[in-house]
Write a protein that holds these residues in place. Structure first.
Motif, PDB file in Angstrom:
ATOM      1  N   LYS A 126     -20.038   5.840  13.440  1.00  0.00           N
ATOM      2  CA  LYS A 126     -18.934   6.485  12.449  1.00  0.00           C
ATOM      3  C   LYS A 126     -17.656   5.813  12.504  1.00  0.00           C
ATOM      4  CE  LYS A 126     -20.628   8.848  10.142  1.00  0.00           C
ATOM      5  NZ  LYS A 126     -21.180   8.793   8.974  1.00  0.00           N
ATOM      6  N   LYS A 127     -17.271   5.550  13.821  1.00  0.00           N
ATOM      7  CA  LYS A 127     -15.798   5.148  13.732  1.00  0.00           C
ATOM      8  C   LYS A 127     -15.686   3.518  13.200  1.00  0.00           C
ATOM      9  CE  LYS A 127     -14.745   7.429  18.113  1.00  0.00           C
ATOM     10  NZ  LYS A 127     -14.383   7.557  19.508  1.00  0.00           N
ATOM     11  N   ASP A 128     -16.914   2.782  13.438  1.00  0.00           N
ATOM     12  CA  ASP A 128     -16.810   1.572  12.737  1.00  0.00           C
ATOM     13  C   ASP A 128     -16.979   1.818  11.305  1.00  0.00           C
ATOM     14  OD1 ASP A 128     -16.769   0.268  15.333  1.00  0.00           O
ATOM     15  OD2 ASP A 128     -18.848   0.225  15.541  1.00  0.00           O
ATOM     16  N   GLU A 129     -17.678   2.721  10.835  1.00  0.00           N
ATOM     17  CA  GLU A 129     -17.825   2.818   9.410  1.00  0.00           C
ATOM     18  C   GLU A 129     -16.568   3.159   8.686  1.00  0.00           C
ATOM     19  OE1 GLU A 129     -19.999   6.275   7.051  1.00  0.00           O
ATOM     20  OE2 GLU A 129     -21.630   5.152   8.327  1.00  0.00           O
ATOM     21  N   VAL A 130     -15.713   4.160   9.411  1.00  0.00           N
ATOM     22  CA  VAL A 130     -14.675   4.588   8.693  1.00  0.00           C
ATOM     23  C   VAL A 130     -13.579   3.394   8.531  1.00  0.00           C
ATOM     24  CG1 VAL A 130     -12.631   6.152   9.092  1.00  0.00           C
ATOM     25  CG2 VAL A 130     -15.041   7.160   9.433  1.00  0.00           C
ATOM     26  N   ALA A 131     -13.618   2.544   9.782  1.00  0.00           N
ATOM     27  CA  ALA A 131     -12.485   1.714   9.966  1.00  0.00           C
ATOM     28  C   ALA A 131     -12.744   0.647   8.678  1.00  0.00           C
ATOM     29  CB  ALA A 131     -12.503   0.920  11.376  1.00  0.00           C
ATOM     30  N   PHE A 132     -14.236   0.401   8.635  1.00  0.00           N
ATOM     31  CA  PHE A 132     -14.451  -0.594   7.336  1.00  0.00           C
ATOM     32  C   PHE A 132     -13.944  -0.126   6.248  1.00  0.00           C
ATOM     33  CE2 PHE A 132     -17.205  -2.051   4.054  1.00  0.00           C
ATOM     34  CZ  PHE A 132     -17.046  -3.452   4.407  1.00  0.00           C
ATOM     35  N   SER A 133     -14.252   1.363   5.712  1.00  0.00           N
ATOM     36  CA  SER A 133     -13.932   1.787   4.627  1.00  0.00           C
ATOM     37  C   SER A 133     -12.367   1.788   4.439  1.00  0.00           C
ATOM     38  CB  SER A 133     -14.493   3.327   4.558  1.00  0.00           C
ATOM     39  OG  SER A 133     -15.638   3.287   4.585  1.00  0.00           O
ATOM     40  N   LYS A 134     -11.792   2.016   5.434  1.00  0.00           N
ATOM     41  CA  LYS A 134     -10.118   2.128   5.316  1.00  0.00           C
ATOM     42  C   LYS A 134      -9.897   0.676   4.930  1.00  0.00           C
ATOM     43  CE  LYS A 134      -8.657   5.571   8.550  1.00  0.00           C
ATOM     44  NZ  LYS A 134      -7.870   5.755   9.932  1.00  0.00           N
ATOM     45  N   SER A 135     -10.341  -0.452   5.371  1.00  0.00           N
ATOM     46  CA  SER A 135      -9.878  -1.532   5.213  1.00  0.00           C
ATOM     47  C   SER A 135     -10.082  -2.046   3.752  1.00  0.00           C
ATOM     48  CB  SER A 135     -10.427  -2.594   5.992  1.00  0.00           C
ATOM     49  OG  SER A 135     -11.872  -2.823   6.000  1.00  0.00           O
ATOM     50  N   LYS A 136     -10.958  -1.462   3.123  1.00  0.00           N
ATOM     51  CA  LYS A 136     -11.706  -1.766   1.603  1.00  0.00           C
ATOM     52  C   LYS A 136     -10.918  -0.755   0.807  1.00  0.00           C
ATOM     53  CE  LYS A 136     -14.296  -4.976   2.877  1.00  0.00           C
ATOM     54  NZ  LYS A 136     -14.118  -6.393   2.423  1.00  0.00           N
ATOM     55  N   ILE A 137     -10.621   0.556   0.933  1.00  0.00           N
ATOM     56  CA  ILE A 137      -9.958   1.314  -0.064  1.00  0.00           C
ATOM     57  C   ILE A 137      -8.987   2.363   0.642  1.00  0.00           C
ATOM     58  CG2 ILE A 137     -10.722   3.167  -1.666  1.00  0.00           C
ATOM     59  CD1 ILE A 137     -13.769   2.341  -1.535  1.00  0.00           C
ATOM     60  N   SER A 138      -7.988   2.265  -0.236  1.00  0.00           N
ATOM     61  CA  SER A 138      -6.838   3.078   0.467  1.00  0.00           C
ATOM     62  C   SER A 138      -6.835   4.491   0.086  1.00  0.00           C
ATOM     63  CB  SER A 138      -5.446   2.476  -0.010  1.00  0.00           C
ATOM     64  OG  SER A 138      -5.338   2.562  -1.505  1.00  0.00           O
ATOM     65  N   ILE A 139      -5.981   5.490   0.854  1.00  0.00           N
ATOM     66  CA  ILE A 139      -6.130   6.683   0.571  1.00  0.00           C
ATOM     67  C   ILE A 139      -5.620   7.079  -1.081  1.00  0.00           C
ATOM     68  CG2 ILE A 139      -4.823   8.982   0.727  1.00  0.00           C
ATOM     69  CD1 ILE A 139      -5.240   8.398   3.786  1.00  0.00           C
ATOM     70  N   SER A 140      -4.456   6.129  -1.319  1.00  0.00           N
ATOM     71  CA  SER A 140      -3.993   5.922  -2.771  1.00  0.00           C
ATOM     72  C   SER A 140      -5.106   5.838  -3.921  1.00  0.00           C
ATOM     73  CB  SER A 140      -2.820   5.162  -2.884  1.00  0.00           C
ATOM     74  OG  SER A 140      -1.760   5.295  -1.948  1.00  0.00           O
ATOM     75  N   ASN A 141      -5.861   4.910  -3.482  1.00  0.00           N
ATOM     76  CA  ASN A 141      -6.930   4.546  -4.410  1.00  0.00           C
ATOM     77  C   ASN A 141      -7.870   5.864  -4.634  1.00  0.00           C
ATOM     78  OD1 ASN A 141      -6.084   2.162  -4.944  1.00  0.00           O
ATOM     79  ND2 ASN A 141      -7.296   1.002  -3.561  1.00  0.00           N
ATOM     80  N   LEU A 142      -8.240   6.491  -3.289  1.00  0.00           N
ATOM     81  CA  LEU A 142      -9.024   7.617  -3.291  1.00  0.00           C
ATOM     82  C   LEU A 142      -8.456   8.586  -4.240  1.00  0.00           C
ATOM     83  CD1 LEU A 142      -9.987   7.965   0.291  1.00  0.00           C
ATOM     84  CD2 LEU A 142     -11.560   7.081  -1.438  1.00  0.00           C
ATOM     85  N   LYS A 143      -7.229   8.757  -4.295  1.00  0.00           N
ATOM     86  CA  LYS A 143      -6.357   9.897  -4.949  1.00  0.00           C
ATOM     87  C   LYS A 143      -6.438   9.653  -6.559  1.00  0.00           C
ATOM     88  CE  LYS A 143      -3.045  11.241  -1.485  1.00  0.00           C
ATOM     89  NZ  LYS A 143      -1.631  11.551  -1.113  1.00  0.00           N
ATOM     90  N   ASP A 144      -6.881   8.498  -6.980  1.00  0.00           N
ATOM     91  CA  ASP A 144      -6.971   8.200  -8.354  1.00  0.00           C
ATOM     92  C   ASP A 144      -8.371   8.376  -8.773  1.00  0.00           C
ATOM     93  OD1 ASP A 144      -4.104   7.518  -8.537  1.00  0.00           O
ATOM     94  OD2 ASP A 144      -4.679   5.331  -8.093  1.00  0.00           O
ATOM     95  N   SER A 145      -9.255   8.745  -8.159  1.00  0.00           N
ATOM     96  CA  SER A 145     -10.748   9.019  -8.405  1.00  0.00           C
ATOM     97  C   SER A 145     -10.971   9.982  -9.654  1.00  0.00           C
ATOM     98  CB  SER A 145     -11.627   9.347  -7.290  1.00  0.00           C
ATOM     99  OG  SER A 145     -11.541  10.459  -6.816  1.00  0.00           O
ATOM    100  N   GLU A 146     -11.987   9.994 -10.039  1.00  0.00           N
ATOM    101  CA  GLU A 146     -12.063  11.165 -11.313  1.00  0.00           C
ATOM    102  C   GLU A 146     -12.301  12.403 -10.785  1.00  0.00           C
ATOM    103  OE1 GLU A 146     -16.099  12.388 -14.147  1.00  0.00           O
ATOM    104  OE2 GLU A 146     -16.122  10.596 -12.875  1.00  0.00           O
ATOM    105  N   PHE A 147     -12.677  12.428  -9.491  1.00  0.00           N
ATOM    106  CA  PHE A 147     -12.862  13.963  -8.945  1.00  0.00           C
ATOM    107  C   PHE A 147     -11.580  14.554  -8.306  1.00  0.00           C
ATOM    108  CE2 PHE A 147     -17.219  12.510  -9.482  1.00  0.00           C
ATOM    109  CZ  PHE A 147     -17.763  13.259 -10.715  1.00  0.00           C
ATOM    110  N   PHE A 148     -10.710  13.773  -7.670  1.00  0.00           N
ATOM    111  CA  PHE A 148      -9.688  14.068  -6.814  1.00  0.00           C
ATOM    112  C   PHE A 148      -8.885  15.355  -7.259  1.00  0.00           C
ATOM    113  CE2 PHE A 148      -6.237  14.012  -3.947  1.00  0.00           C
ATOM    114  CZ  PHE A 148      -6.917  13.587  -2.607  1.00  0.00           C
TER     115      PHE A 148
END
Length: 259
Positions: free
Chosen positions: A11-33
């Motif tokens: 899971k640590k590796d998975e989260v690190a990869f996700s962070k490198s691809k999508i920023s928290i700012s981008n997550l905040k722009d999602s339809e459901f946020f």
């Protein structure tokens, strides 16, 4: 290394990869946020109390059901009285993914629990961005301070928290801000099931706390025993998902506990 340690390492590796691809700012722009979330606490009080789960596989059971359609199952769970729906988002060990939540979010009006191994604040923004209402915090892989911090972050994001415990030591992870406490009847380290052990732990929680029995509920008698012992909610997945038609299995179970 036990299975829980293996999952957390991955899971640590998975989260690190996700962070490198999508920023928290981008997550905040999602339809459901920005959507207003549904309350699992209220739903448990007003409906069956069952949090019905969609799960394809597990480390202990292997493939459980890789044929059923998540949308069909979720809509049936809602139709026949589920208080909430738990959807696994861990892919490597449980066969889940974010798409399962995204597919059903606009199709149901009951809370969705993102069931995963939450170890990093980034995952809470993920949960909000995909339309989850509740997150699971597993005491076995977090410190009491982490539970406190993640609970505060969850509430800032409008998410409720289900804290999962299995041992007396893990009772120390509880804090007054936790929304619900789940007691896992199955030990995550050796996968043994003991309903009586869970009752013992429940009786050590403050009386006003909503308690959820998790895992190992395979019969109507198990449900009735735990309900009589004071549990408010029941997280059930394998009982329904191991059937070819989880929708029918859930409908029958609801009928049997209400007659």
């Amino acid at each position: 290394m036990n299975i829980l340690d293996q999952i957390i390492k991955r899971k640590k590796d998975e989260v690190a990869f996700s962070k490198s691809k999508i920023s928290i700012s981008n997550l905040k722009d999602s339809e459901f946020f920005g959507r207003e979330t549904f309350s699992l606490k209220n739903s448990i009080k007003n409906k069956s109390g069952i949090i019905a789960e969609f799960k394809r596989k597990s480390p202990s059971k292997g493939i459980i059901n890789d044929k059923s359609n998540v949308l069909e199952v979720a809509k049936s769970y809602e139709k026949f009285g589920a208080s909430g729906i738990s959807i696994l988002t861990d892919q490597d060990f449980f066969g889940g993914n974010f798409e399962d939540i995204l597919k059903v979010r606009n199709e149901i009006k009951i809370p969705i629990l993102r069931k995963d191994f939450m170890i990093d604040e980034y995952q809470f923004y993920e949960a909000k961005s995909i339309g989850a209402d509740v997150v699971l915090l597993i005491a076995a892989c977090l410190s009491p301070n982490q539970v406190q911090e993640f609970t505060e972050l969850s509430h800032e994001l409008g998410l409720e928290v289900l804290l999962e415990i299995h041992t007396e030591e893990e009772l120390n992870h509880f804090n007054k801000n936790i929304d619900l406490v789940g007691i896992n009847n199955r030990n995550l380290k050796d996968f043994k099931v003991d309903l009586q052990h869970s009752v013992h732990l429940k009786n050590q929680l403050p009386g006003e706390v909503l308690s959820v029995a998790e895992s190992g509920i395979y019969r109507v008698e198990d449900y009735q025993f735990l309900k009589e012992e004071g549990f408010d909610g029941f997280l059930m997945g394998e009982y329904f998902m191991r059937n070819q038609n989880p929708e029918i299995a859930f409908e029958k179970f609801i009928f049997n506990i209400t007659i």
